[in-house]
Design a protein around this motif. Structure first.
Motif, short mmCIF file in Angstrom:
data_model
loop_
_atom_site.label_atom_id
_atom_site.label_comp_id
_atom_site.label_asym_id
_atom_site.label_seq_id
_atom_site.Cartn_x
_atom_site.Cartn_y
_atom_site.Cartn_z
N CYS A 50 0.85 -1.19 0.00
CA CYS A 50 0.00 0.00 0.00
C CYS A 50 0.88 1.23 0.00
CB CYS A 50 -0.96 0.01 1.18
SG CYS A 50 -0.17 0.15 2.80
N SER A 52 0.63 5.61 0.86
CA SER A 52 -0.20 6.62 1.50
C SER A 52 -0.67 7.67 0.50
CB SER A 52 0.58 7.29 2.64
OG SER A 52 1.67 8.02 2.10
N SER A 59 4.02 0.31 2.49
CA SER A 59 4.11 -0.87 3.35
C SER A 59 3.98 -2.11 2.50
CB SER A 59 2.99 -0.82 4.41
OG SER A 59 2.96 -1.99 5.19
N ASP A 99 -8.68 3.56 -0.15
CA ASP A 99 -9.10 3.74 1.25
C ASP A 99 -9.12 5.23 1.55
OD1 ASP A 99 -7.41 3.02 4.43
OD2 ASP A 99 -9.44 3.72 4.00
N THR A 105 -4.40 11.08 8.90
CA THR A 105 -3.86 9.77 8.50
C THR A 105 -3.35 9.77 7.07
OG1 THR A 105 -6.05 8.96 7.84
CG2 THR A 105 -5.36 8.54 10.11
N CYS A 109 -0.89 4.13 5.50
CA CYS A 109 -1.68 3.24 4.67
C CYS A 109 -1.83 1.90 5.39
CB CYS A 109 -1.08 3.04 3.28
SG CYS A 109 0.43 2.08 3.21
N SER A 110 -2.89 1.20 5.03
CA SER A 110 -3.22 -0.07 5.67
C SER A 110 -3.19 -1.20 4.66
CB SER A 110 -4.62 0.03 6.29
OG SER A 110 -5.12 -1.25 6.63
N ARG A 111 -2.77 -2.38 5.08
CA ARG A 111 -2.86 -3.56 4.23
C ARG A 111 -4.00 -4.48 4.67
NH1 ARG A 111 1.01 -6.66 4.93
NH2 ARG A 111 2.39 -5.56 6.36
N ASN A 112 -4.93 -3.92 5.42
CA ASN A 112 -6.11 -4.67 5.85
C ASN A 112 -7.24 -4.40 4.86
OD1 ASN A 112 -8.38 -5.73 7.04
ND2 ASN A 112 -7.97 -4.86 9.05
N ASP A 115 -10.39 -2.19 5.50
CA ASP A 115 -10.32 -0.72 5.58
C ASP A 115 -10.64 -0.05 4.26
OD1 ASP A 115 -7.44 -0.92 7.80
OD2 ASP A 115 -9.58 -0.78 8.27
#
Length: 129
Positions: A50, A52, A59, A99, A105, A109-112, A115
């Motif tokens: 991911c 941002s 990430s 996302d 934020t 960044c999220s790898r879920n 989200d």
């Protein structure tokens, strides 16, 4: 209308490279993190990489770290995933997703996958041994 369209999936031999692209439209690029996910048959969706919204951080999953690189082109609203040293276990359908973030934020960044708000249709990557 938000659209994410992936391209670049193909059949490649182990050790080879592919570059996936995700064309994004209908959203403000600087308000969203973008992620690449993959799902192989019988397996859960995995967050691969991911980046941002401010393009300040990325990430990677441990399984691809050092082999995959995510990048963003702000001029043409495209996210790329450069995949090198491909392995048979990288075989999967690859998806990009967006996302929406709040200003506090934007550097994250999220790898879920839970989200993420918007998804593309996916592109198939097959790595032969």
């Amino acid at each position: 209308e938000v659209q994410l369209v992936e391209s670049g999936g193909d059949l490649v031999q182990a050790g080879g490279s592919l570059r996936l692209s995700c064309a994004v439209s209908g959203l403000r690029f600087d308000e969203y993190a973008i992620g690449w996910f993959r799902q192989a048959p019988g397996k859960e969706r995995e967050g691969v990489a991911c980046i941002s919204s401010l393009d300040t951080s990325a990430s990677y999953a441990d399984s691809v770290k050092g082999r995959f690189t995510i990048s963003k082109n702000m001029a043409n609203y495209t996210i790329s995933l450069q995949m090198d040293s491909l392995r048979p276990e990288d075989t999967a359908v690859y998806y990009c997703a967006a996302d929406r973030l709040t200003p506090d934020t934007w550097s994250l960044c999220s790898r879920n996958h839970a989200d993420y708000d918007f998804w593309g249709q996916g592109t198939q990557v097959t790595v032969s041994s």
